[in-house]
Design an enzyme around this catalytic site. Structure first.
Site, mmCIF file in Angstrom:
data_model
loop_
_atom_site.group_PDB
_atom_site.id
_atom_site.type_symbol
_atom_site.label_atom_id
_atom_site.label_comp_id
_atom_site.label_asym_id
_atom_site.label_seq_id
_atom_site.Cartn_x
_atom_site.Cartn_y
_atom_site.Cartn_z
ATOM 1 N N TRP A 1 0.833 -1.207 0.000
ATOM 2 C CA TRP A 1 0.000 0.000 0.000
ATOM 3 C C TRP A 1 0.865 1.254 0.000
ATOM 4 C CZ3 TRP A 1 -4.291 -1.252 -1.879
ATOM 5 C CH2 TRP A 1 -4.923 -2.435 -1.532
ATOM 6 N N ASP B 1 -1.269 6.632 6.676
ATOM 7 C CA ASP B 1 -2.328 5.706 6.282
ATOM 8 C C ASP B 1 -2.527 4.751 7.469
ATOM 9 O OD1 ASP B 1 -3.864 3.623 5.329
ATOM 10 O OD2 ASP B 1 -2.591 3.167 3.602
ATOM 11 N N LYS C 1 -11.486 -2.090 7.244
ATOM 12 C CA LYS C 1 -10.612 -2.981 7.996
ATOM 13 C C LYS C 1 -11.037 -3.003 9.467
ATOM 14 C CE LYS C 1 -8.339 -3.338 4.154
ATOM 15 N NZ LYS C 1 -7.284 -2.471 3.666
HETATM 16 C C1 LIG Z 1 -6.807 -1.936 2.298
HETATM 17 C C2 LIG Z 1 -5.790 -0.877 2.398
HETATM 18 C C3 LIG Z 1 -5.730 0.178 1.477
HETATM 19 C C4 LIG Z 1 -6.606 0.288 0.250
HETATM 20 O O1 LIG Z 1 -7.929 0.445 0.511
HETATM 21 P P1 LIG Z 1 -9.057 0.432 -0.627
HETATM 22 O O2 LIG Z 1 -10.229 0.955 0.106
HETATM 23 O O3 LIG Z 1 -9.202 -0.977 -1.103
HETATM 24 O O4 LIG Z 1 -8.625 1.330 -1.729
HETATM 25 C C5 LIG Z 1 -4.783 1.166 1.677
HETATM 26 N N1 LIG Z 1 -3.926 1.108 2.719
HETATM 27 C C6 LIG Z 1 -3.945 0.098 3.607
HETATM 28 C C7 LIG Z 1 -2.962 0.082 4.733
HETATM 29 C C8 LIG Z 1 -4.870 -0.926 3.472
HETATM 30 O O5 LIG Z 1 -4.878 -1.935 4.356
#
Ligand SMILES: *Cc1c(COP(=O)(O)O)cnc(C)c1O
Length: 363
Positions: free
Chosen positions: A105, A175, A199
């Site tokens: 990511w 993030d 998540k």
């Molecule tokens: C799942 C995830 C993403 C991407 O998320 P989407 O909603 O599928 O675009 C980005 N960063 C992290 C750390 C993730 O676990």
């Protein structure tokens, strides 16, 4: 037998939600608190929905102790849209930004930002397939960079930052998609914290952005309106129709976390859950954790047997036993148990029991 015959779902995302929240949603579904309609059918301009989004924001602010000089935004586009929204809004002076590469990511975020500015890799553990988290400090950051970018929990590789890097006056963007609300954080150390909901917060469809106010208002005139954080801040996340139902469920999750002791209690439970699983993995002859001990994630526990065929057998037999979604990410294989906030201790105990049985049968 679990209630409603539900499985233990170790999915990395979308993932388990707390059962009391699902029960509450079920209760509210056909007639939300006497309104005669479901939240899915309600105008986002209605008083009922305005109350929902306002309370969601207030509860999140309380849970994370978000200072008053930060805005809380609920936007769409998933985590992935943030990979471009961040450079669009934050490359405001030198057009330089420094990124730490700690997994898939982070790399995607970096690649996207490279389209828009002078982006530097500040630190990387890619040569070791991201099995550890590189340390860096203020001295590693370009002093004129517009921001520094990190991924606090690396969902695919099962690593996490166990410290907040010092970046001096350069705003730190994080993030937190896969570890927001898993433990207390000092929001004041960040310029932006963002997280896709699916998540650890709620259903897919809403992304939370917590942004320091002085970082608003720098999107260039060419930036699409929806991608300007200031538009969302000025309109209380209601510039256009927000993802109403996802915000409502996230709001119920916030209330549930408050009722169960807030983030300190959450951290304690998460630590206990992760320690139990890692301790067992470390003590076993069959399973191994590829991740450096000090960088292990509390949320995503990656492990392998060292034999791809055996890993496959493990995942298949676990599924039969009601322990689902245990395969590692398609890019690295092996196993991954995502044990977010909503995974109860019984899920960990049941998994360990299964792992022991599988180990004894596959010596
Ligand atoms: C799942 C995830 C993403 C991407 O998320 P989407 O909603 O599928 O675009 C980005 N960063 C992290 C750390 C993730 O676990």
């Amino acid at each position: 037998m679990t209630k409603y015959n539900r499985v233990y779902n170790f999915s990395a995302g979308p993932s388990m939600l707390p059962l009391p929240v699902l029960e509450k949603v079920k209760e509210d579904l056909l007639n939300y608190q006497g309104s005669g309609q479901s939240v899915m059918e309600m105008s986002h301009r209605s008083d009922a929905f305005k109350k929902i989004i306002k309370e969601a924001e207030e509860d999140l602010r309380e849970l994370m102790s978000i200072p008053d000089n930060y805005k809380v935004l609920f936007v769409q586009g998933g985590g992935t849209l943030q990979f471009s929204m961040i450079p669009f809004n934050l490359l405001r002076n030198s057009k330089k930004a420094d990124y730490a590469l700690t997994g898939t990511w982070a790399k995607k975020a970096y690649k996207e930002a490279c389209k828009f500015g002078d982006i530097k890799v500040l630190a990387s553990s890619e040569e070791d397939t991201f099995t550890w988290v590189p340390k860096f400090g203020k001295e590693d950051v370009r002093p004129d960079a517009d921001y520094v970018y990190i991924t606090t929990n690396n969902t695919i590789y099962g690593t996490a930052y166990n410290y907040v890097p010092e970046t001096g006056d350069v705003p730190l963007v994080a993030d937190m998609s896969s570890n927001i609300l898993s433990e207390p954080v000092d929001v004041s150390k960040f310029g932006i914290i963002w997280a896709g909901a699916q998540k650890n917060v709620g259903p897919a469809g809403v992304t939370i952005v917590i942004i320091r106010e002085d970082l608003l208002g720098f999107a260039g005139a060419e930036v699409p309106t929806y991608l300007d954080y200031k538009i969302h801040a000025d309109n209380d996340s209601m510039y256009n129709t927000p993802p109403c139902f996802a915000i409502y469920v996230a709001g119920e999750v916030f209330k549930h976390i408050k009722e169960t002791g807030g983030l300190e209690a959450m951290q304690k439970r998460n630590r206990e859950k992760a320690a139990k699983l890692y301790d067992y993995i470390d003590s076993s002859d069959l399973y191994k954790s590829p991740v450096a001990k000090e960088d292990r994630s509390m949320m995503n526990v990656v492990f392998v047997t060292g034999d791809a065929a055996l890993d496959k057998k493990f995942v298949a037999e676990a599924k039969e036993a009601g322990l689902v979604n245990l395969s590692g990410h398609r890019s690295i294989g092996g196993m991954r148990a995502s044990i977010y906030n909503a995974m109860p201790m019984e899920g960990i105990d049941t998994l360990i029991k299964f792992m022991k049985k599988f180990e004894s049968e596959n010596k």
